[in-house]
Design a protein around this motif. Structure first.
Motif, short mmCIF file in Angstrom:
data_model
loop_
_atom_site.label_atom_id
_atom_site.label_comp_id
_atom_site.label_asym_id
_atom_site.label_seq_id
_atom_site.Cartn_x
_atom_site.Cartn_y
_atom_site.Cartn_z
N ILE A 9 72.56 23.89 29.09
CA ILE A 9 73.60 24.20 30.12
C ILE A 9 74.31 25.61 29.76
O ILE A 9 74.89 26.36 30.74
CB ILE A 9 74.57 23.01 30.15
N LEU A 10 74.34 25.76 28.64
CA LEU A 10 75.14 27.12 27.99
C LEU A 10 74.32 28.27 28.57
O LEU A 10 75.00 29.16 29.08
CB LEU A 10 75.43 26.96 26.40
N TRP A 12 72.26 28.28 31.13
CA TRP A 12 72.21 28.48 32.59
C TRP A 12 73.60 29.20 32.86
O TRP A 12 73.68 30.01 33.94
CB TRP A 12 72.19 27.19 33.38
N PHE A 13 74.62 28.79 32.39
CA PHE A 13 76.22 29.33 32.41
C PHE A 13 76.29 30.80 32.43
O PHE A 13 76.59 31.44 33.15
CB PHE A 13 77.13 28.44 31.50
N ILE A 14 75.46 31.10 31.18
CA ILE A 14 75.51 32.57 30.95
C ILE A 14 74.58 33.31 31.99
O ILE A 14 75.08 34.45 32.33
CB ILE A 14 74.59 32.89 29.43
N ILE A 16 73.98 32.55 34.91
CA ILE A 16 74.43 32.62 36.38
C ILE A 16 75.94 33.60 36.31
O ILE A 16 75.89 34.34 37.16
CB ILE A 16 75.14 31.21 36.68
N TYR A 17 76.71 33.45 35.24
CA TYR A 17 77.76 34.37 35.08
C TYR A 17 77.47 35.66 35.02
O TYR A 17 78.11 36.53 35.40
CB TYR A 17 78.51 33.85 33.82
N THR A 226 75.92 32.31 22.61
CA THR A 226 77.16 32.25 23.59
C THR A 226 78.36 33.18 23.15
O THR A 226 78.96 33.89 24.16
CB THR A 226 77.70 30.74 23.50
#
Lengths: 387, 171
Positions: A9-10, A12-14, A16-17, A226
Motif C-alpha cells: 500500500i505504501l 502504491w501511495f508513493i 500515485i502521489y 518511504t
C-alpha cells in the motif's frame, strides 16, 4: 501477509502521489530521473502486491498459469532495480553501461526459461522463502544475484551524494536513500544465503537467524524507501538541530578567520552583536561574516598585485573608500601574505553552503599552522587577538 | 538616534515587500520610488575598490560599476551596498555623458583612474557606514523572509540534483 500488504500500500501511495510530478516533467518520455524513479516505485508496487497470497492466487487464476504471479513479481523487481540504477546514472552524469540492459534481458530470459521448464508445473505455495526443487533455486538465485549487483549502484550513488552535499537537509535525504539501498542489498544478500542454506537443509538452525534478519531488513527497506520520498520541507524540519549546531560551529570558525583579517583590512562597519541576536539570526550572521571575508580577500588580492605578491609594503597607500587606510608593519605584512595564500585556496564560485565549508577549512588550517609553526623571532603571534 | 535606527526608518519608508524579494524586483522598486533608472556595469576595479556609483548629469540614470572579478555572491552584496547609497540619497559624482565617456575610456587602460571619480564625490566614512548598515538591514530582511536563495543559497549544493528534486516534486 499484513506486513506485505502494508508495504505494498505504501508503494502504491508513493506511485500515485508521484505520478503528477512525473507527468509534469517535460523530459519524462525520453527517460528522466523523475521517470525512472517513478517507474521504480511502480514496478516495486506491482511486485509487492503480487507477494500478497490472496492477490497472488487470484492473479494466477485469471491468467490461467500456475505460479505465473511469481514470474511477474520477479520480473517487476528486476525492472524496478534496473530503473533505479538507470536513474542513478543520470544523477551521476555518467553514461549507462550497455551491459546493464543486456544483463536485464539475460535475467528475464533465464527466469522465463526456468519458469517454463521447472516452475509452471510446481504446486502453488504461499511461502517462496524455501526452495523445494533445483529449478526453484536457479529461479530465485537468478533474480537475487542480479538485484544484489544492481543495488550496489544506488548505494554508491548515495555515498557520493552524501560526500559532496553541503546542505544538511539534502544530506539527510541522501543518508536515508543510502540506508534504503543498503538494506535492499542486505535483503538480497540474506536471500541468496537463505535460499541455498534452506535448500540443502530445510531444518537447519541457521534459518532461525536468517529469517528474522530478513524480516527486519525488509521492514527497514519499506521504512527508508518511504522516508526517501518525503517532501523537502519535512527534511528541513528534521535537519534543524543539526543545522543549528553546524551553523554555530561555522560561525565560530568564520569569525575566527575574520578576526585575523580585520586588523589587516579594517571593515567599513565594526561592532558586535549580542548572543541572543546571533543565535536567533545565524543565517544572517553567517552571510555577513562570509561577505566580510570576501571583502578582505579582495583587498588582499588587490594589494598582492601592487606589492609583488605581498613581499613588500605598497609605495603609495591604497585608497579604499570608507575604510581606514592600511598601515602595515613587517609583522602585519607577513600575516597578510600568509592569510592571502590561505584564502587563495578557495574557489569562490560555489554555493553559499560550499563557500562556508571551504572557509571553515581555511580557518582551521590557519589556526593549526599558527599554533604549529608560524612565529616571528621565536614568539608565536596571533593577530586575531591583538585588538 | 543611532545610524541603524535612521537606516531602519528609511527602509521602512521604502515600503518594499521582502517576502517577494529578488534583486531585480528590488531594484525596480527603487527605480520607481526614486524616479531614476539604475544601470549595473561589471568593470575592472582598481585594488581596494569594490563598486562605484556615478550619477548621470544628462539623463535620470544612476550608473553602478561593480567589480567583475569578484564571485557572484560578492557582486550581489556590492550591488546592494551601492543601491543603499541611492536609497539613502547620498551625494555622489555627477558626470555628463562626455565626462563619463572620457573617464571610462581612460579606465579601460588604467582602472585606478576611477579613483578620480571618487575624489570628486564626498566619500566620507559616515556615508559608507550608512550604506553598509543599510545593505546589512536589507540582507537581514531578505534572510528573515526566507529568500536566502536570492543571495546564493539552495536546496542542495549540487545544481543538477536540485533540478531532479524539483522534477520529483520534493522541493
Amino acid at each position: 501477509m499484513w506486513d506485505k500488504a502494508v508495504i505494498a500500500i505504501l508503494a502504491w501511495f508513493i506511485t500515485i502521489y508521484k505520478y503528477g510530478a512525473m507527468r509534469r516533467d517535460a523530459q519524462w518520455r525520453t527517460g528522466s530521473v523523475t521517470f525512472y524513479f517513478w517507474a521504480f516505485s511502480l514496478f516495486t508496487a506491482i511486485g509487492l502486491t503480487l507477494m500478497i497470497w490472496p492477490v497472488y492466487l487470484v492473479f494466477n487464476r485469471l491468467v490461467g498459469l500456475p505460479n505465473f504471479g511469481w514470474l511477474v513479481t520477479y520480473a517487476a523487481f528486476a525492472l524496478a532495480i534496473y530503473c533505479m540504477a538507470a536513474g542513478c546514472y543520470i544523477v551521476l552524469e555518467q553514461p549507462r553501461p550497455r551491459l546493464m540492459s543486456w544483463s536485464l534481458l539475460l535475467t528475464l530470459a533465464t527466469m522465463f526459461v526456468v519458469y517454463i521448464v521447472g516452475i509452471v508445473t510446481l504446486p502453488e505455495k504461499a511461502d517462496h522463502t524455501v526452495p523445494d526443487v533445483l529449478a526453484e533455486v536457479v529461479f530465485m538465485e537468478t533474480i537475487y544475484i542480479y538485484m544484489a549487483i544492481l543495488s550496489a549502484i544506488p548505494m554508491f550513488t548515495f555515498i557520493r551524494l552524501v560526500w559532496y552535499e553541503q546542505i544538511v537537509s539534502a544530506r539527510l535525504r541522501w543518508f536515508v536513500g543510502f540506508f534504503a539501498s543498503f538494506f535492499s542489498f542486505a535483503v538480497l544478500f540474506v536471500k541468496i544465503l537463505l535460499t541455498i542454506v534452506a535448500f540443502k537443509d530445510p531444518l537447519t538452525p541457521a534459518l532461525n537467524i536468517l529469517n528474522p534478519l530478513l524480516t527486519m531488513a525488509i521492514i527497514a527497506v519499506g521504512v527508508f524507501m518511504t522516508l526517501a520520498f518525503l517532501p523537502n520541507k519535512l527534511y528541513q524540519v528534521a535537519a534543524l538541530p543539526f543545522e543549528f549546531l553546524g551553523k554555530l560551529l561555522a560561525l565560530y570558525e568564520l569569525r575566527s578567520l575574520k578576526n585575523r583579517l580585520d586588523p589587516l583590512c579594517p571593515p567599513v562597519v565594526t561592532g558586535r552583536s549580542g548572543l541572543k541576536n546571533t543565535l536567533g539570526n545565524l543565517d544572517y550572521h553567517l552571510y555577513r561574516v562570509l561577505i566580510a571575508i570576501l571583502d578582505a580577500k579582495k583587498t588582499l588580492t588587490g594589494h598582492a598585485v601592487i606589492t609583488n605578491d605581498l613581499t613588500m609594503k605598497p609605495e603609495i597607500p591604497v585608497r579604499s573608500v570608507g575604510r581606514a587606510p592600511l598601515e602595515w608593519d613587517d609583522w602585519k605584512l607577513q600575516q597578510a601574505r600568509f592569510l592571502h595564500h590561505a584564502l587563495q585556496t578557495v574557489n569562490d564560485e560555489q554555493s553559499f553552503a560550499a563557500l562556508v565549508k571551504s572557509y571553515q577549512r581555511v580557518s582551521r588550517t590557519v589556526r593549526w599552522k599558527e599554533a604549529g609553526s608560524f612565529s616571528i623571532g621565536g614568539k608565536a603571534f596571533d593577530v586575531a587577538y591583538q585588538n | 538616534m543611532t545610524i541603524e535606527t535612521r537606516m531602519k526608518n528609511i527602509l521602512d519608508d521604502l515600503g518594499f515587500d521582502f517576502s517577494q524579494f529578488t534583486m531585480n524586483s528590488f531594484v525596480d522598486w527603487i527605480e520607481k520610488t526614486r524616479g531614476r533608472k539604475i544601470s549595473f556595469i561589471p568593470w575592472e576595479m582598481p585594488p581596494g575598490m569594490f563598486g562605484v556609483w556615478m550619477s548621470d548629469a544628462d539623463e535620470p540614470v544612476e550608473h553602478v560599476f561593480i567589480d567583475k572579478n569578484v564571485p557572484s555572491m560578492h557582486q550581489v552584496h556590492i550591488q546592494l551596498h551601492e543601491v543603499s547609497h541611492i536609497i539613502c540619497e547620498h551625494p555622489t559624482a555627477r558626470l555628463s555623458k562626455d565626462e563619463m565617456g572620457g573617464l571610462l575610456l581612460k579606465a579601460l587602460d588604467d582602472p585606478s583612474v576611477l579613483n578620480e571619480a571618487l575624489l570628486r564625490a564626498p566619500a566620507k566614512k559616515e556615508l559608507e557606514e550608512e550604506a553598509e548598515i543599510m545593505a546589512a538591514l536589507i540582507q537581514h530582511q531578505v534572510i528573515e523572509h526566507q529568500r536566502l536563495q536570492q543571495l546564493g543559497v539552495a536546496a542542495s549544493s549540487n545544481e543538477n540534483v536540485i533540478d531532479h528534486l524539483q522534477s520529483l516534486g520534493l522541493v
